[in-house]
Design an enzyme around this catalytic site. Structure first.
Site, PDB file in Angstrom:
ATOM      1  N   GLU A  75      -4.614  -1.140  -0.039  1.00  0.00           N
ATOM      2  CA  GLU A  75      -4.735   0.663   0.159  1.00  0.00           C
ATOM      3  C   GLU A  75      -4.665   1.238   2.082  1.00  0.00           C
ATOM      4  OE1 GLU A  75      -6.439   3.015  -1.867  1.00  0.00           O
ATOM      5  OE2 GLU A  75      -7.044   1.703  -3.391  1.00  0.00           O
TER       6      GLU A  75
ATOM      7  N   ARG B 117      -1.891   3.913   2.641  1.00  0.00           N
ATOM      8  CA  ARG B 117      -2.550   5.163   3.229  1.00  0.00           C
ATOM      9  C   ARG B 117      -2.475   4.867   4.835  1.00  0.00           C
ATOM     10  NH1 ARG B 117      -7.649   6.832   0.151  1.00  0.00           N
ATOM     11  NH2 ARG B 117      -7.946   5.719  -1.756  1.00  0.00           N
TER      12      ARG B 117
ATOM     13  N   ASP C 250       1.429   0.955 -12.384  1.00  0.00           N
ATOM     14  CA  ASP C 250       1.239   2.341 -11.678  1.00  0.00           C
ATOM     15  C   ASP C 250       2.629   2.461 -11.138  1.00  0.00           C
ATOM     16  OD1 ASP C 250      -1.193   2.501 -10.208  1.00  0.00           O
ATOM     17  OD2 ASP C 250      -1.469   3.775 -10.194  1.00  0.00           O
TER      18      ASP C 250
ATOM     19  N   THR D 233       3.268   6.090  -2.861  1.00  0.00           N
ATOM     20  CA  THR D 233       2.585   6.459  -3.569  1.00  0.00           C
ATOM     21  C   THR D 233       1.028   7.281  -3.127  1.00  0.00           C
ATOM     22  OG1 THR D 233       1.222   6.196  -5.295  1.00  0.00           O
ATOM     23  CG2 THR D 233       1.193   4.800  -3.032  1.00  0.00           C
TER      24      THR D 233
END
Ligand code: DMJ
Length: 607
Positions: A248, A252, A381, A598
């Site tokens: 993350e 991000r 994913d 992503t």
């Protein structure tokens, strides 16, 4: 005693007295001379003056070794020592002179060792310096000019109106966060408090600010972008004693900062991205090279999620670092970032893949697969997304990434893609050789991924059709709810494209369906994708908009939604960005020039 005897005794005593006197007179003088010579050997200046020892520029003691012993015996040197005649004394002097030379030679040996060490040190420094210079040269040669966000304005007034509506939604979400949760990770838009998920740890690290940076810039919200930049400059600090998610933080924070750097050209973002990546580096120190999920930036301690099967690392997490880490190497010139992700890829490439499938879990200690589950949704994913995008970002030169993508897609097609009785194409969850007839909202990004790869596939039409079918199924999951917002997961037995379990009915402002609309629009120009995107935007504005921002909802099948009271940072990073670009002309973040990570943070393609 006779007088003659007495005289003889006196003469003997006198001789002894004279000898002793001579010893007293001469020996100290000889010692003084020797001492003088010794003193010179320790007093380089004095010795230099006598030209017995010369200190040269190279730092060595230079001894006239041929002349010194001779000199000790020469008339000049021993002019004052005329009384030294005794052979044993001469031997002694020779020995002392020999020792003296040996000491000087030893000193020279030590000095030359010292010089060698100094030379080695200088060489290492020089190498370091050259490395730094190379890095700077490379970083410098990667020219970042501020991107013109004013491009891409649609001529069609009805499209422009939609674009402006999306911009207004973004500003509303941003203002709410700024007012009630500034500096914290996320906003609770109903109770007007701060929120932080465990993925960010317990510190206030401004996830929403960093995730929103590039969307603000692209939308031309420059005052807001400047406020965000100021905060990044003055307050962004990941250095806290709490466990943060490597994945993350990568997608991000590092992704958001790199993208802000590429768009604005401001090096503050690059420096922050690099220093955060450095904080993640202990996670890569596992026996196999597959990183752990969590790292504590202060202690450097690492671990995996408690919920992950068998203490394993998760494919979608460690498999979604490549874009960011390769970009870091590209802009800093430091190969260590790329090395880490190349190692992960090598491991994955070499592993045995039953039916060509990658499973969701790998044990970081043994490097072996965990549970035999495969998914294009949760846990898998973005690994597949990153294979294709790594190749695209490399200017289509990273052929390993493309080969791995092609074979992964073939395995997904033959093992996991099904058609429902009602004719909906879906990607199921593969569990121990069976396919569960269920698809997650997360899996809906795959429509866009297949479309993005279609142009470079053996059969372009086949993959474009597949992309359109998957996107259509995901749209159906929105259509078949009263709110026109899709659930977290939906099944294909009985009521198709509808959530089965109570805990699958929520919507947390996720972007994946809209992401596929955006890519399908750019690639096919079929207007239905803009229409579907607009319907989704209106539904979000109607049902998720609350007093001071946007909230997720607990059940998309209830006419009157209940709020989960969280404004996810990816709403600003992804959902609003993809919607805004859906209603912009193609030259705003062109798909030929940019690749989205992503979390929807765009990176420029290598030329
Ligand atoms: C985002 O953080 C990213 O898109 C990630 O790849 C998957 N989940 C969320 C949004 O749903």
């Amino acid at each position: 005693m006779k007088l003659s005897q007495r005289f003889a005794i006196l003469l003997g005593l006198g001789s002894i007295a004279i000898f002793c006197y001579g010893m007293v007179l001469f020996l100290p003088k000889e010692n003084a001379e020797l001492n003088k010579m010794f003193e010179h050997s320790h007093d380089e200046d004095a010795f230099d003056k006598n030209h017995d020892v010369l200190s040269n520029q190279d730092g060595k003691l230079h001894v006239n070794s041929l002349t010194l012993p001779n000199k000790l015996h020469s008339n000049d040197a021993l002019a004052d020592n005329a009384n030294i005649k005794d052979a044993s004394q001469r031997r002694k002097i020779d020995e002392i002179a020999k020792d003296h030379l040996a000491a000087i030679e030893e000193a020279n040996r030590v000095l030359s060792m010292k010089a060698q060490i100094e030379a080695d040190k200088a060489k290492i420094l020089q190498q370091e310096h050259e490395k730094m210079l190379n890095q700077l040269a490379q970083a410098g040669s990667y020219k970042v000019e501020p991107y013109d966000y004013k491009r891409g304005e649609p001529k069609d007034p009805s499209i422009l109106e939609k674009r402006n509506a999306i911009k207004e939604m973004m500003k509303f979400a941003w203002d709410g966060y700024k007012k009630h949760a500034w500096g914290s990770n996320e906003l609770r838009p109903v109770s007007l408090r701060k929120h932080s998920a465990n993925i960010f740890g317990s510190a206030n690290t401004g996830a929403t600010i960093v995730d929103a940076l590039d969307t603000l810039y692209i939308m031309g919200l420059i005052d807001e972008f400047d406020d965000a930049k100021k905060w990044v400059h003055e307050s962004l600090d990941m250095n806290s004693r709490t466990d943060i998610s490597v994945f993350e933080v990568n997608i991000r924070f590092i992704g958001g900062l790199l993208s802000a750097y590429f768009l604005s050209g401001d090096p503050i973002f690059m420096n922050q991205a690099k220093s955060i990546a450095d904080k993640l580096s202990p996670a890569f120190n596992s026996p196999s090279g597959i990183p752990y999920a969590l790292v504590n930036p202060i202690t450097g301690k690492t671990k995996n999620w408690g919920w992950a099967s068998g203490g394993c690392s998760v494919l979608s997490e460690f498999g979604s670092l490549h874009l960011e880490f390769s970009m870091l190497t590209r802009i800093t010139g430091d190969k260590s970032y790329l090395d880490k992700v190349l190692k992960i890829r090598e491991i994955l490439k070499k592993m045995d893949k039953p039916n060509g499938l990658y499973f969701n879990y790998i044990n970081p200690k043994t490097g072996a697969w965990g549970q035999r589950h495969a998914s294009v949704g949760a846990l898998g994913d973005s690994f597949y997304e990153y294979l294709l995008k790594t190749w695209l970002l490399s200017g289509k030169t990273d052929h390993t990434a493309k080969e791995m993508y092609d074979s992964a897609v073939k395995a997904i097609e033959s093992n996991m893609i099904k058609k429902s009785p009602g004719g909906l194409t879906y990607i199921g969850e593969y569990k121990n050789s069976r396919v569960e007839p269920k698809m997650g909202h997360l899996t809906c990004f795959a429509g866009g991924m297949f479309a993005l790869g279609a142009k470079y596939a053996d059969d372009e039409k086949h993959y474009l059709d597949l992309a359109a079918e998957i996107t259509h199924t995901c749209h159906e999951s929105y259509e078949r709810t009263p709110l026109k917002i899709g659930p977290e997961a939906f099944g294909f037995t009985g009521n198709e494209a509808v959530a089965v379990r109570a805990n699958e009915k929520y919507y947390i402002l996720r972007p994946e369906v809209i992401e596929s609309y955006f890519i399908m629009w750019r690639i096919t120009k079929d207007p239905k994708y803009r229409q579907w995107g607009w319907e989704a935007a209106q539904a979000i504005n109607k049902h998720c908009r609350v007093e001071s921002g946007f909230s997720g909802i607990k059940n998309v099948y209830e006419e009157k939604p209940q709020y989960d009271d969280v404004q996810q940072s990816f709403l600003l990073a992804e959902t609003f960005k993809y919607l805004y670009l859906l209603f912009s002309d193609d030259d705003l973040i062109s798909l030929d020039e940019w690749v989205f990570n992503t979390e929807a943070h765009p990176f420029p393609v290598v030329r």
